[in-house]
Design a protein around this motif. Structure first.
Motif, PDB file in Angstrom:
ATOM      1  N   THR A 186      65.139 -62.575  34.461  1.00  0.00           N
ATOM      2  CA  THR A 186      65.026 -61.991  33.133  1.00  0.00           C
ATOM      3  C   THR A 186      66.102 -62.572  32.230  1.00  0.00           C
ATOM      4  O   THR A 186      67.279 -62.607  32.598  1.00  0.00           O
ATOM      5  N   LEU A 187      65.704 -63.030  31.048  1.00  0.00           N
ATOM      6  CA  LEU A 187      66.631 -63.582  30.061  1.00  0.00           C
ATOM      7  C   LEU A 187      66.674 -62.628  28.869  1.00  0.00           C
ATOM      8  O   LEU A 187      65.686 -62.489  28.141  1.00  0.00           O
ATOM      9  N   VAL A 188      67.810 -61.946  28.687  1.00  0.00           N
ATOM     10  CA  VAL A 188      67.940 -60.954  27.615  1.00  0.00           C
ATOM     11  C   VAL A 188      68.307 -61.662  26.317  1.00  0.00           C
ATOM     12  O   VAL A 188      69.364 -62.286  26.208  1.00  0.00           O
ATOM     13  N   GLU A 189      67.431 -61.556  25.337  1.00  0.00           N
ATOM     14  CA  GLU A 189      67.657 -62.168  24.036  1.00  0.00           C
ATOM     15  C   GLU A 189      68.415 -61.229  23.108  1.00  0.00           C
ATOM     16  O   GLU A 189      69.274 -61.656  22.331  1.00  0.00           O
ATOM     17  N   GLU A 190      68.110 -59.923  23.201  1.00  0.00           N
ATOM     18  CA  GLU A 190      68.713 -58.976  22.251  1.00  0.00           C
ATOM     19  C   GLU A 190      68.680 -57.569  22.823  1.00  0.00           C
ATOM     20  O   GLU A 190      67.699 -57.151  23.420  1.00  0.00           O
ATOM     21  N   THR A 191      69.789 -56.848  22.652  1.00  0.00           N
ATOM     22  CA  THR A 191      69.855 -55.410  22.953  1.00  0.00           C
ATOM     23  C   THR A 191      70.652 -54.770  21.825  1.00  0.00           C
ATOM     24  O   THR A 191      71.862 -54.962  21.728  1.00  0.00           O
ATOM     25  N   VAL A 192      69.986 -54.037  20.952  1.00  0.00           N
ATOM     26  CA  VAL A 192      70.647 -53.528  19.755  1.00  0.00           C
ATOM     27  C   VAL A 192      70.116 -52.148  19.396  1.00  0.00           C
ATOM     28  O   VAL A 192      68.946 -51.836  19.627  1.00  0.00           O
ATOM     29  N   LEU A 193      70.983 -51.319  18.826  1.00  0.00           N
ATOM     30  CA  LEU A 193      70.601 -50.002  18.321  1.00  0.00           C
ATOM     31  C   LEU A 193      70.425 -50.118  16.816  1.00  0.00           C
ATOM     32  O   LEU A 193      71.331 -50.558  16.099  1.00  0.00           O
ATOM     33  N   GLU A 194      69.237 -49.725  16.308  1.00  0.00           N
ATOM     34  CA  GLU A 194      68.955 -49.873  14.884  1.00  0.00           C
ATOM     35  C   GLU A 194      67.946 -48.827  14.434  1.00  0.00           C
ATOM     36  O   GLU A 194      67.249 -48.225  15.269  1.00  0.00           O
ATOM     37  N   PRO A 195      67.841 -48.581  13.124  1.00  0.00           N
ATOM     38  CA  PRO A 195      66.826 -47.642  12.627  1.00  0.00           C
ATOM     39  C   PRO A 195      65.427 -48.145  12.948  1.00  0.00           C
ATOM     40  O   PRO A 195      65.170 -49.357  12.943  1.00  0.00           O
ATOM     41  N   ALA A 196      64.511 -47.229  13.189  1.00  0.00           N
ATOM     42  CA  ALA A 196      63.158 -47.613  13.603  1.00  0.00           C
ATOM     43  C   ALA A 196      62.433 -48.434  12.550  1.00  0.00           C
ATOM     44  O   ALA A 196      61.766 -49.422  12.863  1.00  0.00           O
ATOM     45  N   GLY A 197      62.546 -48.046  11.292  1.00  0.00           N
ATOM     46  CA  GLY A 197      61.757 -48.695  10.255  1.00  0.00           C
ATOM     47  C   GLY A 197      60.341 -48.131  10.246  1.00  0.00           C
ATOM     48  O   GLY A 197      59.907 -47.489  11.204  1.00  0.00           O
ATOM     49  N   SER A 198      59.616 -48.410   9.183  1.00  0.00           N
ATOM     50  CA  SER A 198      58.314 -47.764   8.983  1.00  0.00           C
ATOM     51  C   SER A 198      57.277 -48.154  10.033  1.00  0.00           C
ATOM     52  O   SER A 198      56.540 -47.305  10.540  1.00  0.00           O
TER      53      SER A 198
END
Length: 239
Positions: free
Chosen positions: A97-109
């Protein structure tokens, strides 16, 4: 019978592909060449090629022709709820498994509409490419409600998130609704996957629920179309 000649073309080429006479990636003769060889119309040839395409024997690329697909695909269960780590353990081939991104952010519409939450609700976004036999052929885009999954990290994402959720957080993952479609590949697919010549991708959208029926995860799992076949077991129910 001449009216069934498209079935003859289909049968001959499907047999040659299954027997290995035509290797994956081989370009088939053009519609004109096939029409001449079988003494029939291009419309009849096109009918045979469309049947080969629908049955997963060839890929048709606009302006380039028809190419033989690799029939040695990996089975992926439609109804099961299984992690990549669990699936890869049954394949018997190298995978990672190659992790590109792990981020906490607002869901958005858009994501809010998928998870049935407010647009400003925090979610964990995890983007991972799955490599099997040194080819990146799956792109998983996972979104978890942060009020249910308060913490995630790259280290957790490199392993099994489900194992962490179930053993670490004590969550009881119960069932999922799945939607499967074939769609044009995106720029992101081309950047993170080894797409080769394929211009389409199989997208499996998962809506995953806990035992208490709360929808807590939305996933887009994007598969290179030549490497997987989606399987299920069906039983006829008589009234």
């Amino acid at each position: 019978m001449r009216e069934n000649i498209y079935l003859q073309i289909y049968a001959e080429y499907s047999n040659r592909i299954q027997s290995g006479q035509l290797a994956p990636g081989t370009k088939l003769p053009s519609e004109s060449e096939l029409a001449e060889a079988y003494k029939t119309s291009r419309e009849t040839v096109r009918k045979a090629l469309n049947l080969l395409f629908r049955e997963g024997y060839i890929n048709k690329i606009k302006g380039r022709g028809s190419f033989v697909l690799d029939r040695t695909r990996m089975d992926f269960p439609v109804t099961g709820l299984i992690s990549f780590q669990e699936m890869s353990g049954t394949l018997g081939v190298p995978s990672r498994t190659l992790v590109e991104e792990t981020v906490l952010e607002p869901a958005g519409s858009l994501l809010a509409s998928q998870l049935h939450i407010a647009g400003d609700t925090p979610v964990w976004k995890v983007i991972r490419a799955r490599e099997i036999e040194e080819e990146r052929i799956i792109l998983d885009k996972d979104y978890f409600r942060a009020d249910i999954v308060p913490f995630l990290s790259k280290e957790i994402a490199e392993g099994s998130i489900y194992e962490y959720l179930e053993t670490g957080l004590g969550l009881k993952i119960s069932y999922a609704k799945k939607l499967i479609s074939v769609e044009p590949s995106t720029e992101e697919d081309g950047r993170l996957l080894d797409l080769k010549k394929y211009e389409h991708i199989v997208v499996v959208r998962n809506y995953v629920y806990l035992e208490n029926t709360v929808l807590f995860q939305y996933t887009e799992s994007r598969h290179r179309l030549d490497k997987f076949q989606f399987v299920d077991f069906a039983r006829r129910v008589r009234s």
